[in-house]
Scaffold this active site. Structure first.
Site, PDB file in Angstrom:
ATOM      1  N   ASP A  37       0.854  -1.185   0.000  1.00  0.00           N
ATOM      2  CA  ASP A  37       0.000   0.000   0.000  1.00  0.00           C
ATOM      3  C   ASP A  37       0.890   1.235   0.000  1.00  0.00           C
ATOM      4  O   ASP A  37       2.099   1.141   0.274  1.00  0.00           O
ATOM      5  CB  ASP A  37      -0.935   0.007   1.216  1.00  0.00           C
ATOM      6  CG  ASP A  37      -2.219   0.797   0.978  1.00  0.00           C
ATOM      7  OD1 ASP A  37      -2.350   1.451  -0.081  1.00  0.00           O
ATOM      8  OD2 ASP A  37      -3.101   0.760   1.852  1.00  0.00           O
ATOM      9  N   ASP A  38       0.293   2.369  -0.333  1.00  0.00           N
ATOM     10  CA  ASP A  38       1.067   3.603  -0.344  1.00  0.00           C
ATOM     11  C   ASP A  38       1.378   4.084   1.062  1.00  0.00           C
ATOM     12  O   ASP A  38       2.464   4.562   1.344  1.00  0.00           O
ATOM     13  CB  ASP A  38       0.348   4.697  -1.145  1.00  0.00           C
ATOM     14  CG  ASP A  38      -1.084   4.971  -0.683  1.00  0.00           C
ATOM     15  OD1 ASP A  38      -1.611   4.245   0.189  1.00  0.00           O
ATOM     16  OD2 ASP A  38      -1.707   5.909  -1.221  1.00  0.00           O
TER      17      ASP A  38
ATOM     18  N   ASP B  70      -1.851   4.431   7.882  1.00  0.00           N
ATOM     19  CA  ASP B  70      -2.231   5.571   8.708  1.00  0.00           C
ATOM     20  C   ASP B  70      -2.532   5.075  10.123  1.00  0.00           C
ATOM     21  O   ASP B  70      -1.662   5.033  10.976  1.00  0.00           O
ATOM     22  CB  ASP B  70      -3.430   6.275   8.062  1.00  0.00           C
ATOM     23  CG  ASP B  70      -3.766   7.607   8.708  1.00  0.00           C
ATOM     24  OD1 ASP B  70      -3.583   7.748   9.931  1.00  0.00           O
ATOM     25  OD2 ASP B  70      -4.245   8.506   8.003  1.00  0.00           O
TER      26      ASP B  70
END
Length: 167
Positions: free
Chosen positions: A102-103, A106
């Site tokens: 994933d980028d 969070d």
């Protein structure tokens, strides 16, 4: 100085060149920990993980690439994550030899949902925030929890007011 900026004003802007460089750096890091039988597949978490996953698959010569779609944002508001598309679980299994890309991690809630489906996969993100870091084994850059990352696919070039002064 009193920092009265809104969350979106504490931004970390990532260009296409930067996401490419950082994704390649992540691929090199992952290359150093390749399992004995090699990486079997890459699973990109859509949508943000698509560009890094493509770059990593290319760099590591991994031909099996699939996606998992998890919806956890409605515009810029985070909500409970739900899987709306799964990879081919007959190929992926529990995730042995699989890279989940994933980028950004969070809060880690999205990756937690994916990890429940593929508990043996190796989870890697390009960027990581402190709350989500325990959900990934590999990442390149850490940013503070209150930083909003602006990815190139979310931006357009436009005029920006100076940080200080208007003349």
């Amino acid at each position: 100085m009193n920092d009265n900026r809104l969350p979106h004003e504490k931004g970390f802007h990532v260009s296409w060149d930067q996401i490419h460089r950082d994704s390649r750096a992540l691929a090199w890091r992952l290359s150093d920990i390749t399992p004995p039988d090699g990486w079997r597949a890459v699973v990109a978490i859509t949508r943000g993980g698509l560009a890094p996953a493509m770059i990593i698959a290319r760099e590591l010569d991994i031909r099996t690439v699939d996606t998992i779609s998890v919806k956890s944002y409605n515009h810029q508001t985070q909500s409970a994550p739900i899987v709306i598309k799964s990879p081919d679980m007959e190929v992926i299994g529990e995730g042995d030899g699989v890279l989940v890309i994933d980028d950004l991690v969070d809060t880690g809630k999205t990756l937690e949902v994916v990890r429940n489906l593929m508990p043996k996969a190796h989870f890697a993100t390009v960027y990581a925030k402190p709350m989500g870091k325990p959900m990934v084994e590999s990442y390149i850059t850490e940013v503070s929890q209150d930083t909003w990352i602006f990815f190139p696919w979310d931006m357009a070039l436009q005029y920006v007011e100076p940080y200080r002064g208007k003349d």
